[in-house]
Design an enzyme around this catalytic site. Structure first.
Site, PDB file in Angstrom:
ATOM      1  N   ASP A 289      19.417  42.890  53.540  1.00 34.75           N
ATOM      2  CA  ASP A 289      19.080  42.622  54.929  1.00 34.75           C
ATOM      3  C   ASP A 289      19.704  43.741  55.789  1.00 34.75           C
ATOM      4  OD1 ASP A 289      18.106  41.556  57.247  1.00 34.75           O
ATOM      5  OD2 ASP A 289      18.590  39.503  56.729  1.00 34.75           O
TER       6      ASP A 289
HETATM    7  C1  BGC Z   1      16.607  39.877  59.570  1.00 35.10           C
HETATM    8  C2  BGC Z   1      15.546  40.015  58.508  1.00 35.10           C
HETATM    9  C3  BGC Z   1      14.597  41.133  58.865  1.00 35.10           C
HETATM   10  C4  BGC Z   1      15.388  42.398  59.070  1.00 35.10           C
HETATM   11  C5  BGC Z   1      14.534  43.615  59.375  1.00 35.10           C
HETATM   12  C6  BGC Z   1      17.250  41.199  59.922  1.00 35.10           C
HETATM   13  O1  BGC Z   1      18.085  41.094  61.021  1.00 35.10           O
HETATM   14  O2  BGC Z   1      17.579  38.961  59.117  1.00 35.10           O
HETATM   15  O3  BGC Z   1      14.873  38.806  58.344  1.00 35.10           O
HETATM   16  O4  BGC Z   1      13.624  41.276  57.861  1.00 35.10           O
HETATM   17  O5  BGC Z   1      16.288  42.199  60.130  1.00 35.10           O
HETATM   18  O6  BGC Z   1      14.012  43.590  60.638  1.00 35.10           O
END
Ligand code: BGC
Length: 720
Positions: A289
């Site tokens: 993440d």
């Molecule tokens: C979120 C994810 C997301 C990623 C990319 C993160 O802050 O938890 O779900 O895919 O950002 O944007």
């Protein structure tokens, strides 16, 4: 099954790659904002967090800014992927640098959060799950993929299949609610819809299942918070949805931000290697993440960025989303023998495999500006968004007011009634102002007359349509709430309308279940509209005027009081003192135990009668049947739900558990026999020593139109 030809191409390529080039493949870069000084996306976020910039200012800055995509790094083979790049021309330009100007010509893979539509926004996932219709879920994923791929996106960070039992958690909006089976089926349908069965198609979008695992169980519903639970519960309630989505063929998996029992998912070998790869046979790519590898320092599990990189890679993380820890440290870690070359090659292979599978090596430029333009917001996509919205909105109360009669004079209240841009809900990064239609836009388009309710004035009208609830920024990531009450302004407005003595329809826009007691008191009818997407207004009017009969049913319980969270979900396990009149039972002094609206609940303009339930053991599990009849006078779609209960087990089991469901269309007076086959594995669970067991003895089958409204049949189940 790995494709031998692709495996050979990976091997050949690995032999040509330098250590630096291998490390480069592991790095996903975001664009930096170009200005008088260079600001990364993370720095902007920090400025918003500490108040130096408002969210609105940041959004304006980011969307207006020219981004620096680090072209020199790309040319030098230091970037394997981008996050958040949108636009076919931009993508083709950068892809050309990767393919034609880097030493080995390895193409980029571009990832973007396409969560519930790209330009044509479908209802938020929590809403769409209330349709209980896998085929619909798949079609809206296909629509998202057609638009996103036309804009140069190769991979979406979706589906999210985090079972979400606590509506205080803002990301419940992105889930299919509180049940494991529904989340699994939702994820499976999305994966099939995004990817199709041919990843080389230009409109096939690789799916990334997230957030592995149990992110939805964050303590107290507070985002990014700890998760701690028994291994039995983890296996029974939380893992199955990821497993189903992975086994549907998803080519990527994103570990969650949280820790599980003290081990952050980003460095959790048990999850990333033992369960995901060894047990489930996953051979796609894992991607962290955003910034999550570096955050292992904050967790207090890594001494520094180098240590975090070492732990993550060794645990089974392949790609680093934007933290830069891999890019900065993996080379020295390999040289120091802290990460083996085999481990690095494995991670690189997993990334290259997906690039080969998508056909990016042979066919790197997949869309053009004309194709992009033609793909967006087509009439077919708008029609699908409208259908999805009709099927997602749950009728929670109707004292005979609905459906409304043509020609009725409407008074329109609440700011959300007139704000189309709020209708998209969370995660709609490519949406443009004006893409989504408000309730008011819908009235205007149909030339239905209405008068606005203002601070001073209650206009002459026959019915009030009153919009209440949450704005889009109030749910989703980093939008946990400690109170699920309606705002004071909403409550005051509802009271004011009620006092006028004229009938009120409350239309609730929100990304989560809210405490709707005040709406129940003041309104004659309540439509839970969620954040319904591009065709919000038209779909609401279809339902209010009875052109479409509401059929959606809740996939998450609605609390009476916030303090009931997180224990009010339908499949709570049994206690020694179930709530009763006696004081010393499991309950609250100041709130009921039962939710205001239960799981599986939703009204319709017709009525259904259930009869003749029957259940029997078969070789494969349990077969059950029931007759359902439409006893009203309009056509309807009924969602028939089949639950089971194991009354005496070796470990305490849930009160009821959803085993299967079917949506059935019935004309007035028509009845149908519905059959369910519950596989025996669905009846099983883990005993104290983590053995998977299925009990001999009584199994109760409960079938009906909501968890509270079922008929019962009993089966004496025998394993042999
Ligand atoms: C979120 C994810 C997301 C990623 C990319 C993160 O802050 O938890 O779900 O895919 O950002 O944007």
């Amino acid at each position: 099954m790995k494709n031998p030809e692709i495996e050979k191409r990976i091997k050949d390529l690995l032999e040509k790659m330098t250590l630096e080039e291998k490390v480069g493949q592991l790095h996903q870069a975001g664009g930096s904002i170009v200005g008088a000084f260079e600001l990364s996306f993370e720095e902007v976020l920090t400025m918003v967090q500490d108040g130096r910039m408002t969210e609105e200012e940041a959004h304006k800055m980011i969307s207006a800014a020219e981004l620096d995509w680090h072209e020199d790094d790309l040319r030098a083979g230091r970037i394997g992927s981008y996050l958040g790049l949108v636009g076919s021309e931009k993508m083709n330009r950068l892809q050309r640098i990767a393919v034609e100007e880097s030493r080995l010509g390895i193409p980029l893979i571009n990832g973007f959060d396409v969560i519930h539509g790209f330009r044509t926004i479908a209802p938020i996932p929590l809403a769409e799950s209330c349709a209980w219709e896998p085929e619909l879920w798949q079609r809206t994923a296909r629509m998202s993929a057609e638009e996103a791929t036309a804009a140069g996106v190769h991979m979406t960070f979706s589906p999210m299949v985090d079972v979400s039992k606590d509506p205080r958690w803002g990301r419940i909006a992105e889930s299919a609610g509180e049940d494991a089976l529904l989340n699994g089926l939702f994820g499976e349908a999305k994966v099939k819809g995004y990817q199709t069965d041919d990843l080389t198609r230009h409109d096939a979008l690789a799916a990334c299942v997230k957030h592995f695992a149990a992110y939805g169980a964050a303590e107290g519903g507070r985002d990014y918070n700890r998760v701690d639970m028994s291994p039995q519960r983890f296996e029974e309630e939380y893992l199955p949805s990821y497993e189903r989505a992975v086994k549907a063929g998803a080519r990527a998996v994103m570990p969650a931000f949280n820790d599980i029992s003290g081990m952050p998912c980003s460095v959790n070998k048990k999850l990333l290697t033992d369960i995901l790869r060894k047990r489930w046979g996953f051979d796609g790519m894992t991607i962290s993440d955003a910034n999550a590898i570096a955050e292992c320092i904050n967790h207090g599990i890594a001494a520094d960025r180098r240590d975090a990189a070492r732990q993550a890679l060794n645990a089974g993380m392949d790609m680093d989303m934007t933290s830069g820890c891999f890019l900065d440290h993996v080379k020295e870690l390999v040289e120091a023998g802290k990460v083996s070359m085999d481990k690095l090659d494995e991670a690189v292979s997993n990334i290259l495999r997906l690039k080969f599978e998508l056909g990016l090596f042979d066919d790197p430029y997949r869309s053009s500006a004309e194709q992009e333009k033609a793909a967006m917001l087509t009439p077919a996509h708008r029609a699908l968004a409208r259908e999805a919205a009709q099927k997602s909105m749950v009728l929670l109360k109707n004292d005979g007011l609905l459906p409304l009669k043509q020609g009725i004079r409407i008074g329109l209240a609440g700011t959300l009634a007139s704000n189309g841009d709020e209708m998209c809900g969370t995660w709609a990064g490519a949406v443009q102002p004006g893409d989504c239609k408000s309730l008011r836009d819908g009235l205007d388009a149909e030339q239905i007359r209405y008068s606005m309710v203002t601070e001073e004035l209650l206009p002459e009208c026959d019915v009030f349509l009153c919009a209440v609830g949450e704005r889009k920024a109030e749910s989703g990531e980093a939008s946990s709430r400690a109170s699920l009450e309606l705002t004071e302004a909403d409550k005051t407005l509802l009271n004011r309308l009620k006092e006028s003595g004229r009938p009120v329809v409350a239309i609730v826009f929100a990304g989560r279940p809210l405490c709707l007691g005040p709406a129940v008191e003041c309104a004659d009818a309540i439509l839970m509209a969620w954040h319904p997407g591009a065709e919000a207004g038209p779909a609401i009017l279809d339902l209010l005027f009875g052109r479409v009969n509401p059929s959606a049913k809740l996939t998450a319980s609605f609390p009476e009081a916030t303090g009931q969270c997180p224990t009010m979900y339908y499949d709570h396990i049994r206690t020694g003192r179930p709530a009763g009149k006696f004081k010393y039972t499991s309950k609250y002094l100041d709130a009921p135990v039962e939710p205001l609206f239960p799981f599986g609940f939703g009204l319709s303009y017709t009525s259904y009668q259930y009869s003749d339930i029957f259940a029997v053991q078969t070789e494969k599990g349990i077969h059950a049947e029931i007759t359902v009849q439409n006893t009203g006078d309009v056509d309807g779609d009924e969602i028939v739900q089949c639950y089971f209960r194991d009354p005496v087990a070796q470990r305490v089991r849930p009160i009821r558990k959803l085993a299967a469901f079917e949506k059935v269309t019935l004309q007035p007076g028509e009845s149908k026999r519905i059959a369910f086959d519950i596989p025996k594995e669905a009846l099983g669970y883990y005993d104290q020593d983590m053995n998977f067991v299925i009990d001999d003895g009584l199994i109760e089958i409960h079938i009906g139109g909501s968890v509270r409204d079922t008929l019962q049949a009993n089966v004496e189940y025998h394993n042999s």
